[in-house]
Scaffold this active site. Sequence first.
Site, short mmCIF file in Angstrom:
data_model
loop_
_atom_site.label_atom_id
_atom_site.label_comp_id
_atom_site.label_asym_id
_atom_site.label_seq_id
_atom_site.Cartn_x
_atom_site.Cartn_y
_atom_site.Cartn_z
N HIS A 348 42.21 -13.84 -30.26
CA HIS A 348 40.74 -13.79 -30.26
C HIS A 348 40.07 -14.91 -29.52
O HIS A 348 38.84 -14.95 -29.43
CB HIS A 348 40.20 -13.80 -31.70
CG HIS A 348 40.29 -12.47 -32.37
ND1 HIS A 348 39.32 -11.51 -32.22
CD2 HIS A 348 41.22 -11.93 -33.17
CE1 HIS A 348 39.64 -10.44 -32.92
NE2 HIS A 348 40.80 -10.67 -33.50
N LYS A 527 24.10 -15.01 -33.42
CA LYS A 527 25.55 -15.18 -33.41
C LYS A 527 25.83 -16.56 -33.97
O LYS A 527 24.92 -17.34 -34.17
CB LYS A 527 26.09 -15.06 -31.98
CG LYS A 527 25.28 -15.85 -30.94
CD LYS A 527 25.81 -15.67 -29.53
CE LYS A 527 25.40 -14.40 -28.86
NZ LYS A 527 26.49 -13.49 -28.59
N ARG A 528 27.09 -16.87 -34.23
CA ARG A 528 27.40 -18.22 -34.68
C ARG A 528 26.86 -19.24 -33.67
O ARG A 528 26.82 -18.97 -32.47
CB ARG A 528 28.92 -18.39 -34.84
CG ARG A 528 29.48 -17.70 -36.06
CD ARG A 528 28.86 -18.22 -37.34
NE ARG A 528 29.34 -19.55 -37.64
CZ ARG A 528 30.19 -19.85 -38.63
NH1 ARG A 528 30.61 -18.90 -39.44
NH2 ARG A 528 30.59 -21.08 -38.83
N LYS A 533 28.50 -20.71 -26.75
CA LYS A 533 27.56 -19.58 -26.77
C LYS A 533 26.20 -19.99 -26.19
O LYS A 533 25.36 -19.15 -25.90
CB LYS A 533 27.41 -19.03 -28.18
CG LYS A 533 28.69 -18.32 -28.70
CD LYS A 533 28.51 -17.87 -30.15
CE LYS A 533 29.74 -17.21 -30.76
NZ LYS A 533 29.87 -15.79 -30.42
N THR A 635 30.87 -8.66 -29.81
CA THR A 635 30.59 -7.30 -30.28
C THR A 635 29.09 -7.15 -30.50
O THR A 635 28.57 -6.04 -30.45
CB THR A 635 31.33 -6.98 -31.59
OG1 THR A 635 31.12 -8.05 -32.52
CG2 THR A 635 32.81 -6.80 -31.35
N LYS A 639 26.36 -3.86 -29.87
CA LYS A 639 25.36 -3.34 -30.81
C LYS A 639 24.00 -3.27 -30.14
O LYS A 639 23.26 -2.29 -30.31
CB LYS A 639 25.28 -4.24 -32.05
CG LYS A 639 26.58 -4.40 -32.81
CD LYS A 639 26.46 -5.56 -33.83
CE LYS A 639 27.81 -6.00 -34.35
NZ LYS A 639 27.75 -7.33 -35.05
C1 PLP Z 1 28.32 -8.49 -34.74
C2 PLP Z 1 28.19 -9.70 -35.55
C3 PLP Z 1 28.72 -10.91 -35.09
C4 PLP Z 1 29.36 -11.07 -33.74
O1 PLP Z 1 28.34 -11.40 -32.81
P1 PLP Z 1 28.70 -11.97 -31.36
O2 PLP Z 1 27.37 -11.97 -30.68
O3 PLP Z 1 29.64 -10.99 -30.73
O4 PLP Z 1 29.26 -13.32 -31.53
C5 PLP Z 1 28.59 -12.04 -35.88
N1 PLP Z 1 27.98 -11.98 -37.08
C6 PLP Z 1 27.44 -10.84 -37.54
C7 PLP Z 1 26.76 -10.85 -38.86
C8 PLP Z 1 27.55 -9.66 -36.81
O5 PLP Z 1 27.03 -8.53 -37.30
#
Ligand code: PLP
Length: 791
Positions: A348, A527-528, A533, A635, A639
Site C-alpha cells: 500500500h 483525507k488524512r 498529500k 480511493t 468517490k
Molecule cells: C475514502 C476515505 C479515505 C481515503 O481517502 P484518500 O483521499 O484516498 O486518502 C479516508 N478516510 C475516509 C473516511 C474515507 O471514506
Amino acid sequence: MTAPELRDAILRHLTYSLGKDAGTATVYDWRLALSYAVRDRIVDPWFASTKAAYAKQSKRVYYLSMEFLIGRLLEDAIVNIGLLDEAGEAMNALGQDLTTVMLDEPDAALGNGGLGRLAACFLESLSTIGTPAYGYGIRYEHGLFKQSFFEGRQQEAPEEWLQQVHTWEFERPEAAFQIGFGGSVKEQGGRMLWSPDEAVVATAHDTPIIGWRGRWANTLRLWEARAVHGFDLGAFNRGDYFGAAEPEASARTISRVLYPDDTTEDGKRLRLKQEYFFTAASLRDVVRRFDSEYDDLSLLPQKVAIQLNDTHPAIAGPELVRILHDEKGMALDTAIETARGCLNYTNHTLLPEALERWSEGLMGDLLPRHMDLIRKIDEVHAKEYPARTVAMVENGDVKMGELAFTMASHVNGVSALHTELMKETVFQELHALHPERIVNQTNGVTPRRWVLSANPRLSSLVSGKIGMNWVDDLEQLKELEPLAEDSGFRGDYDTAKRSNKAELSNWFAKTHGVKLDPEAMFDVQIKRIHEYKRQHLNILEAIALWQEIHDDPNGDWTPRVKIFGGKAAPGYYFAKEIIYLINSVAEVLNNDPVTSKYLKVVYPPNYNVSLAEQLIPAADLSEQISTAGKEASGTGNMKFALNGALTIGTLDGANVEICDLVGPDNFFLFGMTEPQVVARRADPEHAANAIAADPRLARAIEAIRNGAFSGGDAERFKPIADDLSGKDYFLVCSDFTDYWRAQREVDAAYRDSDTWTRMAVLNTARSGWFSSDRTIRGYMSDVWRASSALA
Ligand SMILES: *Cc1c(COP(=O)(O)O)cnc(C)c1O
C-alpha cells in the site's frame, strides 16, 4: 416484506428485545429495534451462504486486515436488502423519521483511512458478487480517536463506539483460540516445539455483511483478546482487588486501541503483539475450517486464498509454516511451498518510513519460533536464488515487506503507477527474481454506499434514465455519456448537485454556525493530514488568492468555499502544525469583510466515513494534489469523480487512470510527474528557486512567516515557513505555480455553469470502472483463482 410487517417486527423488538414501550422510546431505542428487525432479514441469507459454500466445496477467500473502516451499517443493510421504502414507511407509521434514526448510529471506525476503507468496500463487493469470503481483523474497543479543535489545534479523545449496544455482531464464545507469546523452543522427538510463556484467548465476534439484492452474505470476524484465567479469586480474597483483575486488563490491552497511524511504524511491542494475535487466530480458524472438510493438507492452496492487506499480517507466512511443519509434520520445503500457495500480499505504500521492520531482538523475544523460521525461509530462498543479495533480515531487522513478498504467490500494487514504481524501487531485486509475482489491482469503491446511498438525488436521476442495473454493473454509467449533450439532463444533474450543496450548507449553519453560499464553488480536500498529500499546498493557494482579492477587491472573482477534513496522527508534529495553520487562516479569511464573500475556509472536525458520505455528493472540486509517486492509489478521488466533482490533481496513484478515463479535458491536471519530482529533488535549491521565480508564492509564505495568521506572532508558524523555503521534501513550492495556473482555469470553467456540468456528467459516466466489484473480480481471476458461488 411489507412496510406493515416491518413495522410489527420493529415494535416486537422494541418490546421484547429491548423491554421498551413505544411511548417512552428514544431515537436510540428505535434505532436498535429497527436494526434488530433488519438484522433478522439478513440471518437467513447468511446461513444459506455458509451452507452453499460448504455444499459446493468452494474455494474461500480470507481477507486479513489490521483495519476495517466500516462506518455505519444500518443504511447499508436496509439498502442492500431492498427495504429502504418499507423502512421509511414503517418508521413513519411509528411516528419516527428514518433518516434521523439511521444517523443515530455511531461509525465503526476500526481504521485510519484509505487502507481500512478499502477493506470495508471489498467485503461488501465480495458479498455482492457472491464469493465465499471472510474478513478477519481486530475488534478494537476504541477505534480511531475522536478529533476536535481547541483554538485551532487538534485535540484527541478516545472513541467509544462500543459504549452503545453494537447490534450487528454475534459473539461466538465457542470460536476461541489460545494465542501464545514469548517462551522458548525445544526439540521434542525430532520436532521443534514452541512453548510460549504467556497466552491470551482470542474470541470471535461475527458481523454478517450482506451484498446488494440480499443474495449473499459473508462474515466479518473480529477477534477480541481475553485472559485465559480472567479473574484471580485468590488475590481478590486476599484483598488485592486490582491484582485480581490484572490478568484480564493485561490481556485486553491487545484489542484495546487502534494504532492511530497508518504510515509510520511505531516500534511498539504491543503493535507486534496485535499483529500476531489476529493473524494467528485467523489462521487457526482457517485451518480448522479446512480440516473439517478435507483431510489432505496438500489441497490447502486449492481451497484457501489468503490476502494480506499490507504487511501488518505478514507474520502469517512463518505462522502457517509453523502450523504445517511443526504441528502437522509436513517437510519444511513443502510447508513453505504450501503456505506460499495460499498467501498473497497487497502493498500500500512506497514511503520508506512506512515499511514495517521489527528488530530481531523483539521478534525473537516475542515469537522465538517464528524468528527461527524466518531465517530458515530466508535460507531456502537464498539457496534457490543464489544471485539474491537482499535478505529478509538485514542490520538486525526483519523486513516485513521482503517477508510478505517471499511468502506470497502474488504481490499487488493498488494502481498502475504504484505497481510500476514498486517494480522499480522497493521490490526491484525480488521482482527481477520473480517477474511473474507482481500484478496490479487498481483500487475501487462500492457504488452501493458511495453513490446509491450517499447521493440519492443523483441515483434516482441516473436510475430514471438507465434503470437500476448500474448499481452492480457500474460501467453501465457509460450510457449517460450522450446525455452530457442533453440540456434537460444537464439541468437535472445540476439541480441534484445544487440541492446537495444547499443541504450541506444547512448542516454547516446548524452544526458549525457558518453560513456557506451554495452558489459558491465547493472545493473539497478530505483525507488524512500528511505532508505528501499536501494540504499545505492547498492552504498556500488560499492565502495567495486572499492576497490577490485584496489587491483588487472589485475584481471579477469566482466565489469559493474551501472545505478541509482529516485527522493527523497524534504523534505527527508537522501534520498537526498544518491543521493549526489551516484553522488559523480560516479564522482570518472568514472574518475579512473585503474577501469573505469570495473566499471561505471551513474545517469540520472528526472526518470519518459518515462525514465523507455527506461532503462528497456536495463537492464541485476534488483536491487530489499529492506529490507524484507518493499516493499509492487513493480511493477518495474515485468517490468524488463518480459523484460528479471535477478533479484538480497530479499524475499520482489512480489519478492517472481517472484522468485517462474521464479525459484530460474533464480533469484539471497540474504539477510534476514522478520522474520530474525525482530530478527536481536532486537540486538542493529547488524551493528557493521556485520562490524566487514566483512573487505570489513568495508573498504567501511571507504572510505565514510574519504572523498574518497568528496575530503578529512570527514564531508560531515559523516551522512551516522554514520547511517550505528550506527542505520542502514534498515539493510544495516547485508545484505551486502550476497549481495556481490550474486553479484559475478551474475558476474560469466554473463560471460557465453549463460547460462545467457537461464535464461533471462525463466524470460520472466514465468512472464506472472504479467500482470495487471490478477490483474484486480482478483479484478473483488473477490472484485468488476463486469464483462466485451464486448460480
Ligand atoms: C475514502 C476515505 C479515505 C481515503 O481517502 P484518500 O483521499 O484516498 O486518502 C479516508 N478516510 C475516509 C473516511 C474515507 O471514506
